[in-house]
Design an enzyme around this catalytic site. Structure first.
Site, PDB file in Angstrom:
ATOM      1  N   TYR A  88      50.511  63.236  -8.861  1.00  0.00           N
ATOM      2  CA  TYR A  88      49.971  63.423  -7.512  1.00  0.00           C
ATOM      3  C   TYR A  88      48.607  64.116  -7.565  1.00  0.00           C
ATOM      4  CZ  TYR A  88      50.049  64.653  -2.514  1.00  0.00           C
ATOM      5  OH  TYR A  88      49.766  64.791  -1.173  1.00  0.00           O
ATOM      6  N   LYS A 106      45.008  62.527  -6.363  1.00  0.00           N
ATOM      7  CA  LYS A 106      44.202  63.146  -5.317  1.00  0.00           C
ATOM      8  C   LYS A 106      42.848  63.613  -5.846  1.00  0.00           C
ATOM      9  CE  LYS A 106      47.113  62.645  -1.922  1.00  0.00           C
ATOM     10  NZ  LYS A 106      46.800  61.764  -0.765  1.00  0.00           N
TER      11      LYS A 106
END
Length: 248
Positions: free
Chosen positions: A156, A160
């Site tokens: 994640y 990002k």
């Protein structure tokens, strides 16, 4: 200051719930025609129906944003009906949390495909008509985790962080066409995603947030409202934290 919003066509991915839903509703209230995209046809359909029921203009487009072919097909259908999408909000995201040694290849690739690669595909498929109109707003929804990292979220955080880099690069490419590209990097926001956390986990997180609370989808939508306005035309390539002070 009252913001200026000339009516445009806006597309929001992950619009079926949480942050995406709040942004879609805000853009509709600004007078834009909002195209609500999510993998679940019922969720994006419900958001579009609710917007239309309150006098706004919205359409639902079910699409698995992690599938480049499905995205291309959806964009083709959209551009056959609308001259251009002038506001694009890449919000769709998933988590597949695990410590690095336990993280599967699928957990890694699924998160990268949904949270990062999807933004690339939506921008590439929709930006050419936007450049011809010489006006556009692209917002990518990043994360405080993309700036600071987080144990158990290597996939994640990498996605990002990559989204932040994509923002700055595309901002440089599109600046001459009067298209701004920015990232909003939320902290911990009250959504279905954070709803999976235990009370103990929530308390631990809040101790690391100077404002000592979670944010709301409305907090993110408020900044999206400004960054898609006419008044934000000289802001591009920036990453805006909405995280209660976590990344100070």
């Amino acid at each position: 200051m009252k913001l200026t919003h000339n009516p445009h066509v806006a597309l929001v991915t992950g619009a079926g719930r949480g942050i995406g839903k709040a942004i879609a509703e805000t853009l509709a209230a600004d007078g834009h025609t909002v195209l609500c995209v999510s993998k679940n046809p019922e969720s994006c359909g419900a958001v579009a129906d609710a917007i239309n029921a309150t006098g706004g203009k919205a359409r639902a487009y079910p699409c698995d944003v992690a599938d480049p072919a499905a995205t291309a097909k959806t964009c083709e259908a959209i551009l056959s009906e609308f001259e251009a999408v002038e506001i694009l909000v890449n919000n769709a995201g998933i988590t597949r949390d695990s410590l690095l040694f336990r993280m599967s290849d699928a957990d890694w690739s699924d998160v990268l495909a949904t949270n990062l690669s999807s933004a690339f595909h939506w921008i590439r498929n929709l930006s050419r008509p936007m450049t011809r109109k010489r006006w556009g707003r692209i917002l990518n929804i990043g994360s405080v985790v993309g700036r600071a990292g987080n144990a158990g979220q290597a996939n994640y955080a990498a996605a990002k962080a990559g989204l932040h880099g994509l923002t700055m690069s595309v901002a440089r490419e599109f600046a001459s066409r009067n298209i701004t590209v920015n990232t909003i990097a939320p902290g911990f926001i009250t959504t279905d995603m954070t709803g999976k956390l235990s009370a103990e986990q929530c308390d631990a997180i809040k101790r690391n947030v100077p404002l000592s609370r979670f944010g709301t989808p409305a907090d993110i939508a408020a900044l999206a409202d400004f960054l898609t306005s006419e008044e934000a035309g000289y802001i591009t390539g920036q990453i805006f934290g909405v995280d209660g002070g976590m990344a100070m």
